[in-house]
Design an enzyme around this catalytic site. Sequence first.
Site, mmCIF file in Angstrom:
data_model
loop_
_atom_site.group_PDB
_atom_site.id
_atom_site.type_symbol
_atom_site.label_atom_id
_atom_site.label_comp_id
_atom_site.label_asym_id
_atom_site.label_seq_id
_atom_site.Cartn_x
_atom_site.Cartn_y
_atom_site.Cartn_z
ATOM 1 N N ARG A 1 0.853 -1.187 0.000
ATOM 2 C CA ARG A 1 0.000 0.000 0.000
ATOM 3 C C ARG A 1 0.885 1.232 0.000
ATOM 4 O O ARG A 1 1.881 1.276 0.739
ATOM 5 C CB ARG A 1 -0.884 0.030 1.252
ATOM 6 C CG ARG A 1 -1.900 -1.077 1.340
ATOM 7 C CD ARG A 1 -2.362 -1.279 2.762
ATOM 8 N NE ARG A 1 -1.251 -1.587 3.643
ATOM 9 C CZ ARG A 1 -1.314 -1.633 4.964
ATOM 10 N NH1 ARG A 1 -2.433 -1.360 5.575
ATOM 11 N NH2 ARG A 1 -0.252 -1.923 5.691
ATOM 12 N N CYS B 1 -5.383 1.488 -7.331
ATOM 13 C CA CYS B 1 -5.674 0.042 -7.336
ATOM 14 C C CYS B 1 -7.159 -0.302 -7.267
ATOM 15 O O CYS B 1 -7.695 -0.858 -8.218
ATOM 16 C CB CYS B 1 -4.923 -0.628 -6.196
ATOM 17 S SG CYS B 1 -3.146 -0.591 -6.473
HETATM 18 P P1 NAD Z 1 3.190 3.862 -11.877
HETATM 19 O O1 NAD Z 1 2.329 4.493 -12.893
HETATM 20 O O2 NAD Z 1 3.524 4.599 -10.621
HETATM 21 O O3 NAD Z 1 4.582 3.409 -12.525
HETATM 22 C C1 NAD Z 1 4.665 2.735 -13.737
HETATM 23 C C2 NAD Z 1 5.991 3.133 -14.400
HETATM 24 O O4 NAD Z 1 6.201 2.297 -15.526
HETATM 25 C C3 NAD Z 1 6.014 4.566 -14.933
HETATM 26 O O5 NAD Z 1 7.088 5.264 -14.346
HETATM 27 C C4 NAD Z 1 6.213 4.403 -16.456
HETATM 28 O O6 NAD Z 1 7.003 5.413 -17.017
HETATM 29 C C5 NAD Z 1 6.914 3.058 -16.504
HETATM 30 N N1 NAD Z 1 6.869 2.352 -17.798
HETATM 31 C C6 NAD Z 1 5.846 2.230 -18.661
HETATM 32 N N2 NAD Z 1 6.209 1.454 -19.701
HETATM 33 C C7 NAD Z 1 7.487 1.065 -19.489
HETATM 34 C C8 NAD Z 1 8.425 0.230 -20.192
HETATM 35 N N3 NAD Z 1 8.108 -0.377 -21.346
HETATM 36 N N4 NAD Z 1 9.643 0.043 -19.668
HETATM 37 C C9 NAD Z 1 9.989 0.648 -18.502
HETATM 38 N N5 NAD Z 1 9.160 1.435 -17.787
HETATM 39 C C10 NAD Z 1 7.910 1.629 -18.265
HETATM 40 O O7 NAD Z 1 2.470 2.463 -11.524
HETATM 41 P P2 NAD Z 1 2.378 1.737 -10.100
HETATM 42 O O8 NAD Z 1 1.409 2.432 -9.236
HETATM 43 O O9 NAD Z 1 3.749 1.476 -9.592
HETATM 44 O O10 NAD Z 1 1.698 0.357 -10.543
HETATM 45 C C11 NAD Z 1 2.384 -0.585 -11.316
HETATM 46 C C12 NAD Z 1 1.572 -1.859 -11.352
HETATM 47 O O11 NAD Z 1 1.494 -2.425 -10.031
HETATM 48 C C13 NAD Z 1 0.126 -1.680 -11.805
HETATM 49 O O12 NAD Z 1 -0.276 -2.801 -12.541
HETATM 50 C C14 NAD Z 1 -0.646 -1.596 -10.502
HETATM 51 O O13 NAD Z 1 -1.981 -2.021 -10.631
HETATM 52 C C15 NAD Z 1 0.127 -2.562 -9.635
HETATM 53 N N6 NAD Z 1 0.068 -2.267 -8.192
HETATM 54 C C16 NAD Z 1 0.116 -0.983 -7.747
HETATM 55 C C17 NAD Z 1 0.101 -0.724 -6.374
HETATM 56 C C18 NAD Z 1 0.151 0.693 -5.844
HETATM 57 O O14 NAD Z 1 -0.141 0.887 -4.666
HETATM 58 N N7 NAD Z 1 0.507 1.683 -6.637
HETATM 59 C C19 NAD Z 1 0.037 -1.795 -5.467
HETATM 60 C C20 NAD Z 1 0.018 -3.092 -5.954
HETATM 61 C C21 NAD Z 1 0.030 -3.326 -7.329
#
Ligand code: NAD
Length: 459
Positions: A178, A287
């Site tokens: 989280r 999420c």
């Molecule tokens: P985010 O948007 O904060 O980060 C994603 C990053 O990926 C961005 O910086 C983007 O520039 C980068 N990116 C996109 N395409 C790319 C590529 N081809 N190569 C390298 N980098 C690339 O996303 P997040 O919140 O960290 O979430 C990521 C995943 O994890 C999602 O699927 C989300 O559902 C899941 N998730 C998120 C959380 C949360 O609390 N944020 C918790 C559990 C799971």
Amino acid sequence: MKARTLPFYFLFLISSSSVIIAKKPTIISILGTGYVGLVTGTSFANIHDPKDFHIICADIEKEKIEKLKKGIIPIYEPGLSELVVHNMHRGTLSFSSNIPSVIAQSDVIFIAVGTPTNQQGQVDLHFYEKAIEMIIDNAKNSPIVIIKSTTPIGTCKQTAQLLSRHSCTLASNPEFLREGTALNDFMNPDRIIIGTDSDTAKAMVLSLHQPLLDKGTPVVSTDVTTAETIKYCSNNFLALKLSYINEIAHLCDKTGANICAVSYGVGLDKRINHSYLQPGPGFGGSCLPKDSLGLLATAQKFQVPLLTIAAAVKANAEQQIRPFKKLMSVFDGNLKGKTIAILGLSFKANTDDVRYSSAIPIIQKLLDQGAIIKAYDPVGMQNMQKIFNSITYTSSAYEALHDSDALMILTEWQQFQDIDLAKVAHIMRSKIIIDARNCLPLDLVKQHGFIYRGIGKNI
Ligand code: NAD
């Protein structure tokens, strides 16, 4: 791609007569250096020895990576900054925006790219698909690909089949951290889910998590589709719980019951527990809103009606604007020209993430009514400026409150809970509070003569 050569050893010729076999660290890359990728990469770097693993956090956003190389963290996450710098110095962590080169040198590749919702309410997989495509085009070591991103049920199975044709194996290892407590959550997970039919991939996930396994963390080892389902099922259960307590809070508004006591009394039942049982302005963040829509889209594809989840989504949309409706009723439906101080823009305390924050529909509704907005958040203002750039952002909570007609608390930051209500009563034009987090002390609110509307807790 050439076939994988395990283990990762290479020879150091020290002299013509002696040969020392030195172990080369396994190169782990994380594609996507956002909330999940940066925490995952930094945590792995922190719990492993530079001799065993080197972690490269990679992202397509060059500016983000350049900042990280200088130790500047692009997100707000307590404790993360220090850990990034520490592990860069230890030699276990580095950053790169050269994705092809990172992939080419990697033995293991985590995918932690965003999987947002598209305009049709389905999961937008274009970041994910691009990342897989880049792996296929650039991998040289037949890497193990580990999916941290939340992917629609069925996605990983298809990807595993595709990658197997390019000598890569896949595991799904969904993440449950989280924001705001991400490091602690990552280091102390309730469980580790591994979905794969590859023993090598499973062994790698286990080895990376070994220090957590040593603490007794349970492991659920299953197939990829079940792993994806566990992730969606968990998030949607939380969404159900929140929508349920929010609706009960609404009922309390009408009956005069106190939702805080109700929630406490209900949560003492061990079968239910207190977690995710606090009412508020609806669930937001990156999420629960998107994963409830994602699960509904999958269910629709398989023609399985998920009536409970559909109801939770509907209830949440209503809940997100309930604080606005309460404000409207205090002003007899006329907010034109009224100055509203909004404290809290991020979707919850201790994060700068404003994705799906209830502040967004509320600010929009207030603007539609002709209200003037002064907003303050300790760390969320920069992100909210990308959505609303014409409202006034202030440098402190008190500055927002000065000469305001009403205060809306939308995020439960500690500094708002501790706000000096005597001073607030003095600087506001009228003493009206909508406390969408039920976070103010009611005795002081009463003592200073505020008109107060909480969530299921009016006085
Ligand atoms: P985010 O948007 O904060 O980060 C994603 C990053 O990926 C961005 O910086 C983007 O520039 C980068 N990116 C996109 N395409 C790319 C590529 N081809 N190569 C390298 N980098 C690339 O996303 P997040 O919140 O960290 O979430 C990521 C995943 O994890 C999602 O699927 C989300 O559902 C899941 N998730 C998120 C959380 C949360 O609390 N944020 C918790 C559990 C799971």
